[in-house]
Structure formats: C-alpha cells, structure tokens
Write a protein that holds these residues in place. Structure first.
Motif, PDB file in Angstrom:
ATOM      1  N   ASN A  77      48.528  69.090  33.427  1.00  0.00           N
ATOM      2  CA  ASN A  77      47.519  69.981  34.023  1.00  0.00           C
ATOM      3  C   ASN A  77      47.730  71.415  33.539  1.00  0.00           C
ATOM      4  O   ASN A  77      46.780  72.148  33.250  1.00  0.00           O
ATOM      5  CB  ASN A  77      47.601  69.951  35.546  1.00  0.00           C
ATOM      6  CG  ASN A  77      46.946  68.716  36.128  1.00  0.00           C
ATOM      7  OD1 ASN A  77      46.449  67.862  35.402  1.00  0.00           O
ATOM      8  ND2 ASN A  77      46.962  68.610  37.443  1.00  0.00           N
ATOM      9  N   ILE A  78      49.001  71.818  33.472  1.00  0.00           N
ATOM     10  CA  ILE A  78      49.322  73.167  33.006  1.00  0.00           C
ATOM     11  C   ILE A  78      49.012  73.303  31.517  1.00  0.00           C
ATOM     12  O   ILE A  78      48.461  74.307  31.068  1.00  0.00           O
ATOM     13  CB  ILE A  78      50.799  73.488  33.287  1.00  0.00           C
ATOM     14  CG1 ILE A  78      51.086  73.399  34.787  1.00  0.00           C
ATOM     15  CG2 ILE A  78      51.175  74.867  32.758  1.00  0.00           C
ATOM     16  CD1 ILE A  78      52.555  73.566  35.151  1.00  0.00           C
ATOM     17  N   ILE A  79      49.354  72.262  30.758  1.00  0.00           N
ATOM     18  CA  ILE A  79      49.098  72.282  29.315  1.00  0.00           C
ATOM     19  C   ILE A  79      47.603  72.328  29.025  1.00  0.00           C
ATOM     20  O   ILE A  79      47.151  73.006  28.097  1.00  0.00           O
ATOM     21  CB  ILE A  79      49.749  71.054  28.651  1.00  0.00           C
ATOM     22  CG1 ILE A  79      51.275  71.175  28.690  1.00  0.00           C
ATOM     23  CG2 ILE A  79      49.260  70.875  27.221  1.00  0.00           C
ATOM     24  CD1 ILE A  79      51.998  69.967  28.154  1.00  0.00           C
ATOM     25  N   ARG A  80      46.819  71.633  29.837  1.00  0.00           N
ATOM     26  CA  ARG A  80      45.371  71.594  29.625  1.00  0.00           C
ATOM     27  C   ARG A  80      44.762  72.996  29.684  1.00  0.00           C
ATOM     28  O   ARG A  80      43.809  73.300  28.969  1.00  0.00           O
ATOM     29  CB  ARG A  80      44.739  70.694  30.681  1.00  0.00           C
ATOM     30  CG  ARG A  80      43.242  70.481  30.522  1.00  0.00           C
ATOM     31  CD  ARG A  80      42.730  69.539  31.582  1.00  0.00           C
ATOM     32  NE  ARG A  80      43.035  70.046  32.912  1.00  0.00           N
ATOM     33  CZ  ARG A  80      42.831  69.360  34.030  1.00  0.00           C
ATOM     34  NH1 ARG A  80      42.366  68.135  33.978  1.00  0.00           N
ATOM     35  NH2 ARG A  80      43.142  69.885  35.204  1.00  0.00           N
ATOM     36  N   LYS A  81      45.340  73.843  30.527  1.00  0.00           N
ATOM     37  CA  LYS A  81      44.836  75.213  30.645  1.00  0.00           C
ATOM     38  C   LYS A  81      45.205  76.065  29.432  1.00  0.00           C
ATOM     39  O   LYS A  81      44.691  77.170  29.284  1.00  0.00           O
ATOM     40  CB  LYS A  81      45.389  75.852  31.922  1.00  0.00           C
ATOM     41  CG  LYS A  81      44.948  75.138  33.187  1.00  0.00           C
ATOM     42  CD  LYS A  81      45.609  75.737  34.421  1.00  0.00           C
ATOM     43  CE  LYS A  81      45.203  74.970  35.671  1.00  0.00           C
ATOM     44  NZ  LYS A  81      45.873  75.493  36.887  1.00  0.00           N
ATOM     45  N   LYS A  82      46.105  75.576  28.599  1.00  0.00           N
ATOM     46  CA  LYS A  82      46.480  76.283  27.372  1.00  0.00           C
ATOM     47  C   LYS A  82      45.657  75.808  26.173  1.00  0.00           C
ATOM     48  O   LYS A  82      46.053  75.998  25.021  1.00  0.00           O
ATOM     49  CB  LYS A  82      47.966  76.079  27.082  1.00  0.00           C
ATOM     50  CG  LYS A  82      48.894  76.473  28.225  1.00  0.00           C
ATOM     51  CD  LYS A  82      48.910  77.971  28.457  1.00  0.00           C
ATOM     52  CE  LYS A  82      49.667  78.690  27.388  1.00  0.00           C
ATOM     53  NZ  LYS A  82      49.844  80.127  27.653  1.00  0.00           N
ATOM     54  N   ASN A  83      44.535  75.153  26.440  1.00  0.00           N
ATOM     55  CA  ASN A  83      43.599  74.711  25.389  1.00  0.00           C
ATOM     56  C   ASN A  83      44.234  73.725  24.416  1.00  0.00           C
ATOM     57  O   ASN A  83      43.950  73.746  23.215  1.00  0.00           O
ATOM     58  CB  ASN A  83      43.046  75.916  24.616  1.00  0.00           C
ATOM     59  CG  ASN A  83      42.271  76.866  25.515  1.00  0.00           C
ATOM     60  OD1 ASN A  83      41.539  76.421  26.390  1.00  0.00           O
ATOM     61  ND2 ASN A  83      42.449  78.158  25.303  1.00  0.00           N
ATOM     62  N   GLY A  84      45.119  72.887  24.932  1.00  0.00           N
ATOM     63  CA  GLY A  84      45.700  71.836  24.108  1.00  0.00           C
ATOM     64  C   GLY A  84      46.623  72.310  23.022  1.00  0.00           C
ATOM     65  O   GLY A  84      46.839  71.604  22.031  1.00  0.00           O
ATOM     66  N   GLU A  85      47.167  73.515  23.161  1.00  0.00           N
ATOM     67  CA  GLU A  85      48.023  74.065  22.115  1.00  0.00           C
ATOM     68  C   GLU A  85      49.496  73.710  22.309  1.00  0.00           C
ATOM     69  O   GLU A  85      50.356  74.215  21.606  1.00  0.00           O
ATOM     70  CB  GLU A  85      47.851  75.589  22.071  1.00  0.00           C
ATOM     71  CG  GLU A  85      46.451  76.018  21.649  1.00  0.00           C
ATOM     72  CD  GLU A  85      46.274  77.522  21.698  1.00  0.00           C
ATOM     73  OE1 GLU A  85      46.854  78.152  22.606  1.00  0.00           O
ATOM     74  OE2 GLU A  85      45.585  78.071  20.828  1.00  0.00           O
ATOM     75  N   ILE A  86      49.789  72.870  23.291  1.00  0.00           N
ATOM     76  CA  ILE A  86      51.168  72.456  23.564  1.00  0.00           C
ATOM     77  C   ILE A  86      51.233  70.940  23.514  1.00  0.00           C
ATOM     78  O   ILE A  86      50.369  70.248  24.056  1.00  0.00           O
ATOM     79  CB  ILE A  86      51.636  72.953  24.945  1.00  0.00           C
ATOM     80  CG1 ILE A  86      51.583  74.484  25.022  1.00  0.00           C
ATOM     81  CG2 ILE A  86      53.051  72.467  25.245  1.00  0.00           C
ATOM     82  CD1 ILE A  86      51.964  75.035  26.379  1.00  0.00           C
ATOM     83  N   GLN A  87      52.263  70.419  22.864  1.00  0.00           N
ATOM     84  CA  GLN A  87      52.526  68.983  22.870  1.00  0.00           C
ATOM     85  C   GLN A  87      53.649  68.700  23.862  1.00  0.00           C
ATOM     86  O   GLN A  87      54.631  69.444  23.935  1.00  0.00           O
ATOM     87  CB  GLN A  87      52.928  68.500  21.478  1.00  0.00           C
ATOM     88  CG  GLN A  87      51.795  68.523  20.461  1.00  0.00           C
ATOM     89  CD  GLN A  87      52.256  68.016  19.105  1.00  0.00           C
ATOM     90  OE1 GLN A  87      53.138  68.600  18.479  1.00  0.00           O
ATOM     91  NE2 GLN A  87      51.671  66.922  18.648  1.00  0.00           N
ATOM     92  N   PHE A  88      53.503  67.626  24.630  1.00  0.00           N
ATOM     93  CA  PHE A  88      54.508  67.274  25.638  1.00  0.00           C
ATOM     94  C   PHE A  88      54.953  65.841  25.444  1.00  0.00           C
ATOM     95  O   PHE A  88      54.125  64.945  25.209  1.00  0.00           O
ATOM     96  CB  PHE A  88      53.948  67.444  27.049  1.00  0.00           C
ATOM     97  CG  PHE A  88      54.858  66.897  28.117  1.00  0.00           C
ATOM     98  CD1 PHE A  88      56.010  67.585  28.478  1.00  0.00           C
ATOM     99  CD2 PHE A  88      54.577  65.691  28.740  1.00  0.00           C
ATOM    100  CE1 PHE A  88      56.861  67.075  29.439  1.00  0.00           C
ATOM    101  CE2 PHE A  88      55.420  65.171  29.708  1.00  0.00           C
ATOM    102  CZ  PHE A  88      56.558  65.868  30.057  1.00  0.00           C
ATOM    103  N   TRP A  89      56.271  65.623  25.521  1.00  0.00           N
ATOM    104  CA  TRP A  89      56.830  64.276  25.481  1.00  0.00           C
ATOM    105  C   TRP A  89      57.733  64.078  26.692  1.00  0.00           C
ATOM    106  O   TRP A  89      58.642  64.876  26.944  1.00  0.00           O
ATOM    107  CB  TRP A  89      57.643  64.071  24.192  1.00  0.00           C
ATOM    108  CG  TRP A  89      56.775  64.029  22.977  1.00  0.00           C
ATOM    109  CD1 TRP A  89      55.843  63.090  22.644  1.00  0.00           C
ATOM    110  CD2 TRP A  89      56.743  64.999  21.928  1.00  0.00           C
ATOM    111  NE1 TRP A  89      55.238  63.411  21.458  1.00  0.00           N
ATOM    112  CE2 TRP A  89      55.769  64.575  20.993  1.00  0.00           C
ATOM    113  CE3 TRP A  89      57.440  66.177  21.681  1.00  0.00           C
ATOM    114  CZ2 TRP A  89      55.483  65.285  19.837  1.00  0.00           C
ATOM    115  CZ3 TRP A  89      57.146  66.891  20.539  1.00  0.00           C
ATOM    116  CH2 TRP A  89      56.187  66.442  19.622  1.00  0.00           C
TER     117      TRP A  89
END
Length: 579
Positions: A114-126
């Motif tokens: 949810n937090i990453i989504r607010k960054k316009n998809g500029e973060i990858q999470f594993w």
C-alpha cells in the motif's frame, strides 16, 4: 500522443517504432528501448541497462527506520529495492494495546505494498529474509519465507550500490535458562496475538471445575519480567482488561488474579524522570500490581520462575500461569555475522559515524536498533580545532576566533552544546572564563593548553541514543533527505567544517530531536516526559497520548481504525474471545 507499432510477420511479434524513443526523450523521461525489440521476445540488452543511470539502493527491513527512509526518498533518483520477511509496517508502540484487545492487530499494521503503491510503483519489494551481507561483492543473500517454493529456488542474491540496514533487533534473553522455551515476548504483531490468546486461555483453564484453589491461583498469576515502558504498559493494560471486562465474564475467579512486575533495577521506568517512576510505582501499589525491584531472573521452568535478590542473594521460586519477557534487545545473527566480517566484534550494535555510515564500509548505512552512532570525541581533534580557529596563527585563541567556529563545533560535536546547557552557560565566553576561574571577560585569550582545559570535560556528556521508534523514524527521514540531495551537495557541501581537512562535510550530521515520551499507566491515566523538562501526569495526559498516537499513524486508514477501536472499547468493552 500515440505510441505507434507494427506487426513483424517473420517474428510473429509486435515491434515498437523509433517514434516511441522520440516521445520518451521529448517528455524528459529516462526510458530507453533497444531498436525494434520484439514485445515479449528476447533482447540482447540486459534489463539492468534500462536504469543504467540510477544507483541501486537496497533497504533491509520494513520497520520504523526502513519505512521512514523509503517513504521520504525521491525514488525517481534511484533503483529502490526493499527486502523484508514482513510485508507490513507495524505501529509497535500500540502492541501492548493489541495484547488485550484495546485495539485490533490489523488496525496497527499497514501493508508495505500500500505504501509502495503511493510511490507510483518506483519501489520493488520482496518478502524474504536477509541471511548474509557480502560487503566485498556488494550483494546480499536472501531467502524466501514461502515454504511451498521448489527447493533450490528459495534463495536469491540482490546486488546493491547503497545498502540500508534497518532490520531492527531481537529480544535479549541474557542466556537465561528456559526463557526461549517458556516465555512470551512482545516485539512483533504475532507476539501480541499469542499473548492475547494465552491470557484468555489462562482464565478458561482457571474456570475448569477439576482444579484446586492453588492451581487456579497459579493459572492466573501473570509475571512481567522487565520494568521498562513495554513491560509497565502491558501490566497496566492487563490490569484494565481484567477490572473492566474479564471480572464480569469470569466472576468465580475474580479474587485469584495476580500481576507481578520483576525489575532488576531500583525502580521501574528508570529511564524516565524520577517523578514519573515514583508515580507509577505508587499507582501500581494502589491497583494491587506487585512490583519486585532489585530481583534478577536466573531461570524459568514450565511451572515456576526463579529469581535472585541483588541485595542479599536470596533465591526464591514463584509459580506462574504466564510470563512476559521484556528486558531489552540484542542484534540479530545476520548483523552479528556482518560485524565479524568488518572487524566490529564485541559491540552491541553496528557502529556508524554521525552520518549513519557503517564504519569501515563503503555505501552501507545502519538505522534504528541495529546501529549505534559512534560519536567522535572533541579531545581527539582538539589540536586540529585549535589550528582552524586560530586564524592569525598567533598561538593563542581569542573569544572572537572561537565564536567564528563555535557553530561548526556544536554541529560536529553535539556534546559541546549539551555541556553548555548542563553547566547553564550562555555562550563560549562563559566556557572560556570557566576554564580560567575568572569573572566574565570578553578579552580573554587561551593557548592550546588552556583550550584543552576548557573542553576537557565536554566528552563526558556523550550518550548513546535510545532504541526507540522515535529515533529510528528520525534517522530514516534524515538519510532519505541526504540521498535526495546527494548530487546537489557534491559541489556545494552544507555540513560543518572538516577540522582535520580542508573544506566542509557534505551533509549536516544526524541530530536527534527528542519530542518526549509517554508511559500509559492504566485507569485512563498516563505520564509524559516532554521537552524542556516538563512532566505531565494524570487523565489529561492520557487524552494527549490518544491524540499523539492517532496522529502518528502511518496512514489515514490505520488512523481511522485505531480511533474506531478506542471508541468501540469505550462503548462495548474489549473482546474476550481468543481469536
């Protein structure tokens, strides 16, 4: 504007025309395509070349430090990748409230995606755990938590240019026998949920008809080891849970409940102002919570906890129904292994400089509980400071010369400012005159020996920062700002003077700003230690606690959920199910 494409019959794939590249450049983007690259086909250009101009930042952990960092980072400047075994951020100060149902577990967590989504998809999470840090090759070894993954596929490597270690710490058992096997901890959301189920289990077990009176008393004896903020708040929450809700549900055992807090020090909440500590002990005494101070736990069995009095060495054993262990933290095994690699053995955490860079490593930063700032001493650089301040090279230092560099000294060595405040000195004139033992004189001059004498006691004010969410959050925000302005400050440094070298440091060093701390004590009463040596205790402080903790939630979603949970508790009480 449209992106034109055509269908290539020979490869049975769509190809993008050159106008796509022109469109990307005209809008200032950093997008690049290989010429006539098939959609879905193979390419001779490595995917990493798409973002060749961006440095890769790998963040380990989604706690206070890690989340604060990538939330405030300008992710368009970097290739950001986050690795954590937890796919959510937890508001840990409310964990004691989760243990008794004052708030629900889902109300204090925010999914990382949810937090990453607010960054316009500029973060990858594993969702994976870091098992090894290879600083020599600039990569981290990770292992997925998914047990269904095919064997041999659960581990993978992640390369980095910058590594931000923010994986927190684990509970410190001090190698006490039986703690890992028989005690509950309160560090993660899962811990709070287990405690909630165990509390209800204790009451249900004590209500069974085939138990004796002593067995019921044992089942309802709750022991909290550790008189710090977490242990005290849990004891208060448990007392309120019983008095406000469970006493009506389990009337047959209402006189058998006992809560005991075991503290090795002389007082509970000993990191707070002594007025708060004294008030907490008095309130617990009125509430019937037994506080045992000066007691050290030496072992825990499945039926009893054994303690040793520090005063006379007397050993006693007390049966219990449930034990909560809340005595401090220690570094995780992966950090310990990394510390051995870089020669930082026998430390309680990763040593960093004032810019949060791990000492002896290039491009590695440590935030939060897993790191500790190794503040440089003034006396180590005293000669260099004197030489920079002595502009006319006269061999003596005037008040004006010292005043010209005092701002840089205070920023680089914050213990100087703490020393001035502790001695109630207004400025450097007071400091220099204090070394001479004279009345205030504006024309005083000091040689190098007098200068050393004036600052000889300054380093005594050095203190390690506490392992709190407040510190970790501020460190994450600070490091993100440094990364956001890294290129801007390469040519125009904004930090203090380099006393051992020419020029200035690239950034201002990290400075922790204390905004106060709370200690909820139950019964709608709380204590607060606020900036400026202000102490607040009572019902009004509890409402201040509500407002501050609601405002500090990570999203409007969790803010609404927490407030609604508090409202539900006021109207309907706490839920007594073990779910």
């Amino acid at each position: 504007m449209r992106i034109f494409s055509f269908f290539d019959r020979s490869t049975r794939a769509f190809r993008f025309s050159k106008i796509t590249l022109v469109f990307a450049v005209s809008t200032g983007g950093l997008v690049a395509y290989s010429e006539s690259k098939p959609y879905g086909g193979s390419s001779s250009v490595d995917s990493s070349q798409v973002e060749a101009k961006k440095k890769r930042v790998v963040v380990l952990g989604t706690g206070w430090a890690g989340t604060s960092f990538f939330k405030n980072l300008d992710c368009s400047l970097y290739d950001v990748q986050v690795v954590s075994p937890l796919n959510y951020f937890a508001f840990t100060p409310l964990l004691p409230s989760v243990t008794c149902g004052t708030v629900e577990a889902r109300s204090v967590v925010e999914p990382i995606r949810n937090i990453i989504r607010k960054k316009n998809g500029e973060i990858q999470f594993w969702e994976a755990e870091c098992i090894k840090i290879d600083a020599a090759n600039k990569r981290v070894h990770c292992r997925s938590n998914d047990s269904t993954i095919v064997k041999g596929k659960e581990e993978f490597l992640v390369d980095y240019d910058y590594l931000v270690i923010a994986i927190g710490a684990q509970v410190n058992t001090f190698n006490t026998p039986g703690v890992m096997e028989h005690c509950h901890f309160l560090k993660e959301i899962e811990d709070a949920q287990k405690i909630r189920r165990s509390v209800i289990d204790c009451f249900e077990r004590a209500s069974l008809p085939n138990l004796s009176e002593d067995e019921r008393k044992t089942a309802l004896h709750f022991v909290i080891v550790g008189g710090g903020p977490t242990g005290v708040e849990f004891a208060a929450e448990l007392h309120d849970f019983f008095c406000e809700d469970l006493v009506e549900i389990y009337p047959t055992v209402k006189d058998l409940v006992k809560i005991t807090v075991i503290q090795s020090g002389d007082h509970i909440l000993n990191m707070f102002d002594e007025r708060i500590s004294s008030f907490a002990e008095q309130k617990f005494q009125r509430d019937g919570i037994d506080v045992k101070i000066g007691q050290r736990v030496i072992s825990v069995s499945d039926k009893a906890i054994t303690t040793k009095a520090k005063a006379n060495g007397q050993i006693s054993s007390v049966p219990y129904g449930m034990v909560i262990w809340s005595t401090g933290i220690r570094i995780r095994p992966v950090v310990m292994d990394f510390m051995q690699q870089i020669g930082q053995n026998n430390r309680r955490a990763l040593a960093t400089d004032e810019w949060l860079r791990v000492e002896g490593c290039d491009g590695i930063y440590a935030l939060g509980d897993c790191g500790t700032i190794h503040q440089r001493k003034v006396m180590e650089d005293i000669s260099a400071i004197f030489n920079v301040a002595d502009e006319d090279k006269s061999g003596t230092l005037t008040v004006k010369e010292f005043q010209d560099v005092i701002d840089d000294i205070i920023v680089r060595y914050p213990q100087v400012e703490h020393y001035l405040k502790s001695r109630h000195m207004n400025d450097v004139v007071d400091l220099l005159n204090d070394s001479k033992g004279d009345e205030r004189k504006e024309s005083i001059e000091l040689d190098i020996e007098g200068f050393k004498s004036a600052l000889s006691h300054v380093d005594s004010q050095m203190k390690n920062l506490p392992a709190t969410a407040q510190v970790a959050s501020q460190q994450g925000v600070y490091l993100a700002r440094c990364f956001n302005h890294m290129k801007d400050c390469e040519d125009n440094p904004e930090g203090p003077l380099r006393f051992r070298e020419s020029g200035r440091h690239q950034f201002q060093p990290f400075r922790y700003k204390h905004f106060g701390q709370f200690a909820p004590l139950g019964g709608e009463q709380a204590a607060a230690e606020l900036p400026g040596d202000w102490v607040s205790i009572g019902h009004s402080t509890q409402w201040l606690w509500y407002s501050v903790y609601a405002s500090k939630q990570v999203s409007w979603r969790t803010r609404a959920l927490v407030v609604s949970d508090w409202t539900r508790r006021f109207i309907f009480g706490r839920d007594s199910s073990r779910i």
